[in-house]
Design a protein around this motif. Structure first.
Motif, mmCIF file in Angstrom:
data_model
loop_
_atom_site.group_PDB
_atom_site.id
_atom_site.type_symbol
_atom_site.label_atom_id
_atom_site.label_comp_id
_atom_site.label_asym_id
_atom_site.label_seq_id
_atom_site.Cartn_x
_atom_site.Cartn_y
_atom_site.Cartn_z
ATOM 1 N N ASP A 127 -6.352 1.129 13.572
ATOM 2 C CA ASP A 127 -6.936 1.040 12.233
ATOM 3 C C ASP A 127 -8.409 0.639 12.343
ATOM 4 N N ARG B 283 -3.253 6.860 16.987
ATOM 5 C CA ARG B 283 -2.913 5.494 16.563
ATOM 6 C C ARG B 283 -1.442 5.450 16.182
ATOM 7 N N ARG C 125 -6.784 10.966 14.452
ATOM 8 C CA ARG C 125 -8.120 10.960 13.851
ATOM 9 C C ARG C 125 -9.173 11.443 14.852
ATOM 10 N N ARG D 66 4.025 6.245 5.138
ATOM 11 C CA ARG D 66 4.144 6.382 6.597
ATOM 12 C C ARG D 66 5.522 5.920 7.056
ATOM 13 N N SER E 232 0.843 -1.198 0.000
ATOM 14 C CA SER E 232 0.000 0.000 0.000
ATOM 15 C C SER E 232 0.885 1.258 0.000
ATOM 16 N N TYR F 250 2.066 -3.632 11.265
ATOM 17 C CA TYR F 250 2.258 -3.101 9.915
ATOM 18 C C TYR F 250 3.707 -3.118 9.449
ATOM 19 N N ASN G 71 0.126 4.074 1.152
ATOM 20 C CA ASN G 71 -0.005 4.695 2.475
ATOM 21 C C ASN G 71 0.997 4.147 3.466
ATOM 22 N N VAL G 72 1.062 2.821 3.505
ATOM 23 C CA VAL G 72 1.959 2.185 4.466
ATOM 24 C C VAL G 72 3.399 2.571 4.131
ATOM 25 N N GLU H 212 -4.791 13.236 4.787
ATOM 26 C CA GLU H 212 -5.493 12.504 3.719
ATOM 27 C C GLU H 212 -6.962 12.314 4.058
HETATM 28 C C1 IPM Z 1 -6.205 3.468 7.012
HETATM 29 C C2 IPM Z 1 -6.288 2.430 5.940
HETATM 30 C C3 IPM Z 1 -4.898 1.894 5.668
HETATM 31 C C4 IPM Z 1 -4.430 1.184 6.912
HETATM 32 C C5 IPM Z 1 -4.776 0.993 4.444
HETATM 33 C C6 IPM Z 1 -5.235 1.714 3.203
HETATM 34 C C7 IPM Z 1 -3.385 0.475 4.268
HETATM 35 O O1 IPM Z 1 -7.171 1.428 6.288
HETATM 36 O O2 IPM Z 1 -5.531 4.488 6.797
HETATM 37 O O3 IPM Z 1 -6.792 3.274 8.071
HETATM 38 O O4 IPM Z 1 -4.674 -0.015 7.098
HETATM 39 O O5 IPM Z 1 -3.804 1.839 7.725
#
Ligand code: IPM
Ligand code: MG
Length: 370
Positions: A267, A153, A138, A128, A122, A160, A124-125, A296
């Motif tokens: 998550d 979080r 959040r 990060r 991903s 992860y 995103n991962v 995001e």
């Molecule tokens: C989130 C999403 C991501 C995660 C995915 C898209 C990798 O679910 O930002 O919460 O698991 O962190």
């Protein structure tokens, strides 16, 4: 597929890599109130991403027009974080895109598609990890129900960090969860600092330390060490299973204020919390590190809307809320407040079935209101 000896070799390499990661953890924080020039990168992503981010960028440019002119803010468009380009290059973030991203201080990012299966991680991962964005922040607020929650979080470790590096052995598969002292301290401290600076008096530490004894056990122990420095804040430990129930329990859930927790639990529970607020599309999300930060929309790229030719009806609310969080992060508090007020007061709505305003009409109205 590994035999036990090869798996042990692979495991040794993973442990050494993690030790190197700890050794490189950056601790110097950017102070945006003092920085002469802040660069904002806008990364559009896939599907509805370019549609909603271009509207959010238009709003940001209007809000920051004076500063852009003076040169204290630079807004950069960054291309190439598309699923086509990522697949073609076989990289979750192509090298040139990552290099561009690293020339910025903060990023506003549209949703990116993660293919099912295959080996592409991903985006995103990857982002990060590459930018060391250790705090996923959040907020969820439902004033009419007395709910005002802030989730911290942990965003770079836990389940992860080696999530795509598990081991396959004959007849079994093994994944790893990693919790470090430094990684835990910095997320817990960020949560307590937020609480202290915002007059919050209750912290929930959410783990499954009765089962994940080493990793979550460490998380809890360190959380309490740090809590001792904040005597005005009441700290309670909860296991993740009961906390998911508690979020639904009227009469109890109103007392929760700030939550801090390892990655995977965060998550899951933030989707639950966002759903209570009206859906995952209603929440913005901040990924914060000491050097960089990324903001995001928390929903996906909605490929079906694009297939149906309905992309212009994508709701920009979540990315606009993320843009407001970005403005606060870089200490542009007035601009952030203006944007938040306009989002709250905007008389238009955007609906994915096309029965209301388009994304662009909504943004036009918002710009009039700023
Ligand atoms: C989130 C999403 C991501 C995660 C995915 C898209 C990798 O679910 O930002 O919460 O698991 O962190
Ligand atoms: Mg999620």
């Amino acid at each position: 597929m590994y035999d036990v000896n090869t798996a042990c070799e692979a495991f040794k390499k993973l442990l050494e890599e993690q030790q190197a990661r700890i050794a490189n953890m950056n601790t110097e924080k950017t102070d945006f109130s003092k920085k002469a020039c802040v660069t904002i990168g806008v990364v559009d992503g896939d599907g509805i991403g370019p549609i909603i981010t271009s509207e959010a960028a238009r709003v940001l440019k209007k809000l920051l027009a004076d500063e852009v002119e003076k040169g204290t803010i630079v807004i950069k468009q960054i291309q190439g974080l598309t699923i086509e380009n990522r697949l073609a290059q076989g990289k979750p973030i192509p090298d040139d895109v990552l290099a561009e991203i690293k020339t910025c201080d903060v990023i506003l990012k549209g949703p990116t598609t993660t293919p099912h299966g295959g080996t592409l991680e991903s985006a995103n991962v990857t982002m990060r990890r590459e930018l060391d964005l250790y705090a996923n922040v959040r907020p969820v607020s439902i004033p009419e129900q007395g709910i005002d929650w802030m989730f911290y979080r942990e965003n770079t470790e836990g389940e992860y960090v080696l999530g795509s590096r598990g081991l396959d052995l004959p007849g079994m598969a093994v994944d790893f969860k990693v919790t470090t002292d430094l990684g835990t301290r910095r997320i817990v401290r960020a949560a307590f600092e937020y609480a202290k600076n915002n007059g919050k008096t209750h912290m929930s530490v959410v783990t499954k330390a009765n089962i994940m004894k080493k990793t979550d056990g460490k998380f809890t122990t360190i959380a309490h060490e740090i809590a001792a420095e904040y005597p005005e804040i009441t700290v309670e430990d909860y296991y993740i299973d009961i906390m998911t129930a508690n979020l639904l329990k009227e009469g109890l859930r109103e007392k929760f204020q700030v939550f801090v927790m390892p990655n995977l639990y965060g998550d899951i529970i933030t989707d639950e919390a966002a759903q209570l607020q009206g859906g995952v599309g209603t929440a913005g999300s901040a990924n914060i590190g000491d050097r960089y930060a990324m903001f995001e929309a928390i929903h996906g790229s909605a490929p079906r809307m694009i297939e149906r030719g309905m992309g212009q009806y994508a709701n920009p609310d979540s990315i606009l809320k993320a843009a407001a969080m970005l403005l606060r992060h870089i200490c542009r508090f007035d601009a952030a407040a203006k944007l938040e007020k306009a989002i709250n007061d905007c008389p238009l709505t955007v609906k994915s079935d096309g029965s209301a305003a388009t994304c662009a009409q909504y943004a036009d109205k918002l710009m009039e209101m700023l």
